[in-house]
Write a protein that holds these residues in place. Structure first.
Motif, PDB file in Angstrom:
ATOM      1  N   ASN A   1       0.731  -1.228   0.150  1.00 28.91           N
ATOM      2  CA  ASN A   1      -0.045  -0.107  -0.112  1.00 28.91           C
ATOM      3  C   ASN A   1       0.793   1.306  -0.087  1.00 28.91           C
ATOM      4  O   ASN A   1       0.424   2.193  -0.061  1.00 28.91           O
ATOM      5  N   GLN A   2       1.863   1.277   0.301  1.00 24.58           N
ATOM      6  CA  GLN A   2       3.085   2.277   0.144  1.00 24.58           C
ATOM      7  C   GLN A   2       3.755   2.520  -1.169  1.00 24.58           C
ATOM      8  O   GLN A   2       4.481   3.238  -1.388  1.00 24.58           O
ATOM      9  N   TYR A   3       3.330   1.459  -2.141  1.00 21.91           N
ATOM     10  CA  TYR A   3       4.037   1.482  -3.238  1.00 21.91           C
ATOM     11  C   TYR A   3       4.037   2.711  -4.265  1.00 21.91           C
ATOM     12  O   TYR A   3       5.034   3.286  -4.604  1.00 21.91           O
ATOM     13  N   GLN A   4       2.846   3.216  -4.265  1.00 18.26           N
ATOM     14  CA  GLN A   4       2.505   4.371  -5.039  1.00 18.26           C
ATOM     15  C   GLN A   4       3.482   5.398  -4.617  1.00 18.26           C
ATOM     16  O   GLN A   4       4.151   6.430  -5.244  1.00 18.26           O
ATOM     17  N   GLU A   5       3.454   5.834  -3.148  1.00 17.52           N
ATOM     18  CA  GLU A   5       4.188   6.808  -2.600  1.00 17.52           C
ATOM     19  C   GLU A   5       5.492   6.945  -2.687  1.00 17.52           C
ATOM     20  O   GLU A   5       6.433   7.530  -2.754  1.00 17.52           O
ATOM     21  N   LEU A   6       5.976   5.210  -2.762  1.00 20.21           N
ATOM     22  CA  LEU A   6       7.486   5.030  -2.894  1.00 20.21           C
ATOM     23  C   LEU A   6       8.159   5.197  -4.134  1.00 20.21           C
ATOM     24  O   LEU A   6       9.371   5.564  -4.346  1.00 20.21           O
ATOM     25  N   PHE A   7       7.496   4.840  -5.373  1.00 18.60           N
ATOM     26  CA  PHE A   7       8.111   4.711  -6.511  1.00 18.60           C
ATOM     27  C   PHE A   7       7.317   5.610  -7.435  1.00 18.60           C
ATOM     28  O   PHE A   7       7.906   5.923  -8.485  1.00 18.60           O
ATOM     29  N   TYR A   8       6.157   6.252  -7.166  1.00 12.00           N
ATOM     30  CA  TYR A   8       5.396   7.083  -8.206  1.00 12.00           C
ATOM     31  C   TYR A   8       5.751   8.726  -7.838  1.00 12.00           C
ATOM     32  O   TYR A   8       5.920   8.934  -6.584  1.00 12.00           O
ATOM     33  N   SER A   9       5.810   9.437  -8.680  1.00  9.74           N
ATOM     34  CA  SER A   9       5.673  10.787  -8.571  1.00  9.74           C
ATOM     35  C   SER A   9       4.121  11.278  -8.172  1.00  9.74           C
ATOM     36  O   SER A   9       3.328  10.334  -8.449  1.00  9.74           O
ATOM     37  N   ALA A  10       4.225  12.611  -7.831  1.00  8.71           N
ATOM     38  CA  ALA A  10       2.727  13.025  -7.490  1.00  8.71           C
ATOM     39  C   ALA A  10       1.870  13.046  -8.422  1.00  8.71           C
ATOM     40  O   ALA A  10       0.646  12.910  -8.532  1.00  8.71           O
ATOM     41  N   GLU A  11       2.333  13.246 -10.019  1.00  7.92           N
ATOM     42  CA  GLU A  11       1.542  13.273 -11.105  1.00  7.92           C
ATOM     43  C   GLU A  11       1.137  11.672 -11.472  1.00  7.92           C
ATOM     44  O   GLU A  11      -0.216  11.487 -11.771  1.00  7.92           O
ATOM     45  N   GLN A  12       1.909  10.831 -11.122  1.00  9.50           N
ATOM     46  CA  GLN A  12       1.471   9.507 -11.528  1.00  9.50           C
ATOM     47  C   GLN A  12       0.591   8.846 -10.505  1.00  9.50           C
ATOM     48  O   GLN A  12      -0.529   8.145 -10.594  1.00  9.50           O
ATOM     49  N   GLN A  13       0.684   9.404  -9.035  1.00  9.35           N
ATOM     50  CA  GLN A  13      -0.006   8.777  -8.077  1.00  9.35           C
ATOM     51  C   GLN A  13      -1.591   9.272  -8.228  1.00  9.35           C
ATOM     52  O   GLN A  13      -2.542   8.687  -8.108  1.00  9.35           O
ATOM     53  N   SER A  14      -1.763  10.625  -8.969  1.00  8.52           N
ATOM     54  CA  SER A  14      -3.107  10.946  -9.276  1.00  8.52           C
ATOM     55  C   SER A  14      -3.803  10.182 -10.397  1.00  8.52           C
ATOM     56  O   SER A  14      -5.076  10.119 -10.530  1.00  8.52           O
ATOM     57  N   ASP A  15      -3.024   9.351 -11.164  1.00 13.08           N
ATOM     58  CA  ASP A  15      -3.410   8.701 -12.296  1.00 13.08           C
ATOM     59  C   ASP A  15      -3.558   7.187 -12.043  1.00 13.08           C
ATOM     60  O   ASP A  15      -2.745   6.335 -12.611  1.00 13.08           O
ATOM     61  N   THR A  16      -4.421   6.820 -10.929  1.00 11.27           N
ATOM     62  CA  THR A  16      -4.416   5.327 -10.597  1.00 11.27           C
ATOM     63  C   THR A  16      -5.780   4.612 -10.825  1.00 11.27           C
ATOM     64  O   THR A  16      -6.759   5.135 -11.341  1.00 11.27           O
ATOM     65  N   PHE A  17      -5.792   3.295 -10.849  1.00  9.79           N
ATOM     66  CA  PHE A  17      -7.115   2.529 -11.005  1.00  9.79           C
ATOM     67  C   PHE A  17      -8.171   2.928 -10.185  1.00  9.79           C
ATOM     68  O   PHE A  17      -9.090   3.412 -10.757  1.00  9.79           O
ATOM     69  N   VAL A  18      -7.873   3.051  -8.736  1.00  9.95           N
ATOM     70  CA  VAL A  18      -8.933   3.648  -7.979  1.00  9.95           C
ATOM     71  C   VAL A  18      -8.145   4.451  -6.966  1.00  9.95           C
ATOM     72  O   VAL A  18      -7.211   3.864  -6.322  1.00  9.95           O
ATOM     73  N   ALA A  19      -8.537   5.746  -6.699  1.00  9.83           N
ATOM     74  CA  ALA A  19      -7.458   6.516  -5.596  1.00  9.83           C
ATOM     75  C   ALA A  19      -7.282   5.977  -4.160  1.00  9.83           C
ATOM     76  O   ALA A  19      -5.939   6.147  -3.822  1.00  9.83           O
ATOM     77  N   ASN A  20      -8.331   5.415  -3.768  1.00 13.50           N
ATOM     78  CA  ASN A  20      -8.045   4.862  -2.416  1.00 13.50           C
ATOM     79  C   ASN A  20      -8.225   3.166  -2.142  1.00 13.50           C
ATOM     80  O   ASN A  20      -8.430   2.551  -1.307  1.00 13.50           O
TER      81      ASN A  20
END
Length: 312
Positions: free
Chosen positions: A220-239
């Motif tokens: 559950n920390q994957y996006q925070e650890l590997f993605y930039s802020a822009e990439q985090q906003s473009d996800t399958f489901v935000a939560n």
């Protein structure tokens, strides 16, 4: 005489303690009838419930120059006592709690920071809670892992991706309890790219035929650890949250509309509605979940179709 009087004025007599003690951290040094220090307790309530303690001093025994502190053996259930202790504040060295969870804990004092599991909706520092020892942390069923240190020292580090090899899948007798996240390969059916699977040790990921690599940390920390802020906003489901490797055995009755997503499912009908995240993760067939109404529920489509036919 004046100095002796000042010292004794800091000693408090124990009173009979009825009921359960709180876990509030206000350390005291328990004393026996001869005013000899026994050990440090979480607070005066725990101290005065100990059989040999009749008095106490406020504060830690060791801070008062005592070198004779006696440690009570810690409850081993739910806590991996053989794991190497992590570097303080190093997220990649978290230790997983194990099932069954402990029901009774001792009063030993150690700074432990627990990390809430995926059933708790939180962000950043709100996902952490301070405890006075490992047992108390793992007794809380909402905590999935912990590290030794203060929660204020929590510093997520970009983890190294470890590639699976023939050797890594063989020599794996000692299963160190560590939170690990594996990457599924293209042969696996998953609903939430980049297709991750949680584990509670470093051995199991590379023993799976469809795991190519892993990193030490929470999926559950994957996006925070590997993605930039822009990439985090473009996800399958935000939560979207992955269920932990250690599935919950008990859940409360709190209602939070939750949509659970099946692990292996093609097309529609891959989502199920649950009363809360905990009940969703109790089902081993559920990969993860998101709160709110299911977005791609096959059952919902059928219901809408039936309503449309009735209206006609």
């Amino acid at each position: 005489m004046l100095l002796l009087s000042l010292v004794h004025s800091q000693i408090y007599d124990c009173k009979i303690q009825q009921g359960e003690c709180s876990d509030n951290y206000e350390p005291v040094c328990g004393l026996n009838i001869s005013n000899t220090p026994i050990q440090t307790f979480v607070n005066y309530c725990y101290a005065c419930k100990a059989s040999q303690v009749v008095k106490y001093l406020k504060g830690d025994c060791q801070k008062k120059g005592d070198d004779t502190k006696i440690d009570i053996p810690q409850t081993s259930v739910g806590v991996d006592n053989n794991s190497p202790k992590p570097t303080s504040g190093n997220y990649t060295q978290t230790i997983s709690c194990t099932n069954p969870r402990p029901s009774v804990c001792d009063t030993s004092v150690k700074s432990i920071c627990g990390l809430f599991d995926s059933t708790i909706k939180c962000t950043g520092q709100n996902c952490l809670q301070q405890f006075t020892n490992e047992c108390l942390a793992c007794r809380n069923t909402s905590i999935h892992s912990y590290f030794v240190g203060n929660c204020s020292e929590y510093k997520p580090q970009t983890p190294t991706v470890i590639q699976c090899s023939t050797e890594s899948s063989k020599n794996c007798e000692l299963k160190e309890q560590v939170t690990v996240c594996g990457f599924l390969d293209e042969t696996a059916v998953c609903q939430n790219p980049p297709c991750l699977q949680p584990f509670d040790n470093k051995c199991e990921p590379c023993q799976q035929v469809n795991i190519t690599s892993y990193f030490v940390g929470d999926c559950n920390q994957y996006q925070e650890l590997f993605y930039s802020a822009e990439q985090q906003s473009d996800t399958f489901v935000a939560n979207y949250q992955y269920c932990q490797a250690q599935r919950p055995t008990e859940c409360d009755q709190q209602y939070v509309q939750t949509c659970g997503v099946l692990k292996s499912c093609n097309g529609n009908g891959c989502e199920r509605t649950y009363d809360n995240p905990c009940s969703a993760c109790q089902n081993n067939e559920i990969e993860g979940y998101y709160t709110g109404e299911c977005l791609n529920s096959y059952a919902s489509l059928i219901s809408m179709l039936i309503i449309a036919l009735l209206i006609q």
